[in-house]
Design an enzyme around this catalytic site. Sequence first.
Site, PDB file in Angstrom:
ATOM      1  N   GLU A  52       2.532  -0.245  -4.972  1.00 17.46           N
ATOM      2  CA  GLU A  52       3.172   0.259  -3.477  1.00 17.46           C
ATOM      3  C   GLU A  52       2.839  -0.549  -2.264  1.00 17.46           C
ATOM      4  OE1 GLU A  52       0.378   1.857  -5.183  1.00 17.46           O
ATOM      5  OE2 GLU A  52      -1.062   2.478  -3.979  1.00 17.46           O
ATOM      6  N   ASN A  53       1.994  -1.569  -2.763  1.00 19.15           N
ATOM      7  CA  ASN A  53       1.916  -2.850  -1.980  1.00 19.15           C
ATOM      8  C   ASN A  53       3.290  -3.728  -1.697  1.00 19.15           C
ATOM      9  OD1 ASN A  53       1.069  -3.765  -4.347  1.00 19.15           O
ATOM     10  ND2 ASN A  53       0.360  -5.613  -3.687  1.00 19.15           N
TER      11      ASN A  53
END
Lengths: 217, 236
Positions: A52-53
């Site tokens: 998710e980064n």
Amino acid sequence: MALDKAGWTRDQMAARAAQELEDGFYVNLGIGIPTLVANHIPDGINVTLQSENGMLGMGPFPTEDEVDADLINAGKQTITTLPKSSFFDSATSFAMIRGGHIDLSILGAMEVSENGDIANWMIPGKMVKGMGGAMDLVAGVKRCIALFDHTNKRGESKFIKACTLPLTGQNCIHMVVTDLGVFDRKSGQARFRLRELAPGIDLEEVRSKTEADVIWS
Amino acid sequence: MSKIYQTASDAMAGLCKDGVTVMSGGFGLCGIPENLIAAMRDSGAKDLTVISNNAGVDGFGLGQLLETKQVKKMISSYVGENKEFERQYLGGELELEFNPQGTLAERIRAGGAGIPGFYTKTGVGTLIAEGKEHKDFPNSNGDVETFILETGLKADVTIIKAWKGDAEGNLIFKATARNFSPMMATAGTVTVAEVDEIVPVGSLDPNFIHTPGIFVQRIVQAKCEKRIEQRTVREG
């Protein structure tokens, strides 16, 4: 004499959760035990891991020569790309998550309740870490599996009637995999049902260590 | 008027005022504007509100501004790597507003795009939803679902780190160092970018610009340490 502990190890729990992966799935793995799921993807199943980064198509850890400070996963570990990889900003990343484009999220938990609530981000007055992307994942991903030790250090059940810690999400967990067994449910309204026991674990032990009201047969 | 500055402290001149709201790019220590954070620390500006996904680690990144007690309030999604942060927060010395990571990214995107608020399912039924407007919308199955109102975020100053930039302020980012920075660039009244390399105007392919120059007012080339939090390797 030390006896082998009955039930699944962390690695075996991850392997069991990996059996839920389907070909073509886009999958987000949480920090901790869920990260180990990547080591157990079944042969013939092609999945794309989202971090998710800002990355799709997460590759393995780098060799010493390949380490790049600008290339990490959501657990801040150094990683590598694959030929299919892509990078994007955080808003695009969470459009994937919140927009329902991710097929499966596997995440850790401090508590899961019998109606599928999960708590995994804070202990009031003691631990302040934050939710990171967990609240977005449980609200937006199509199917969520919680992977955690069945009891805490004091032997108390973590699969309980109602969460005592601040919630990460309501009625969002579809499957529970612990060191003692697997529970799942058909929909957000259904109760959890015991689906299988870990090796060496009998029904009486799981029942005695489960506070949640689940279907046992 | 050139957007290029020679040093990080020159690039921050006039921006480090007491009480300002600062957005700072990066995820963990990946893609943080190390030199601009250090310039902010050296300025001595205090009572800062800092919007950043994380709070650095003890003594590095935003951790430096916490040690000097220049931060009044943090808006973040995860601060688990910083003991000094935890100590100040639990001791009541620091205000903290937790935002889910996706909500934080979207609030910044909205703020920069002139959108005052939006509804999201994230956080419904949790502490995050307390005091926020709830509204029901039908989903694609025709069932009604509840959403909460979140507001757009803006900043007086945005500080970000990019890979390459030019004198027009066009930026490209490298790998996962991009994270929050493109949205933050849009949401700052003044956006300052530190880059690994300033390249001549025209050398960046317009097809591959991540942040167009209109969002960047100042740019400085600076050397980053690029500290790694979890160096994880396999056998070669």
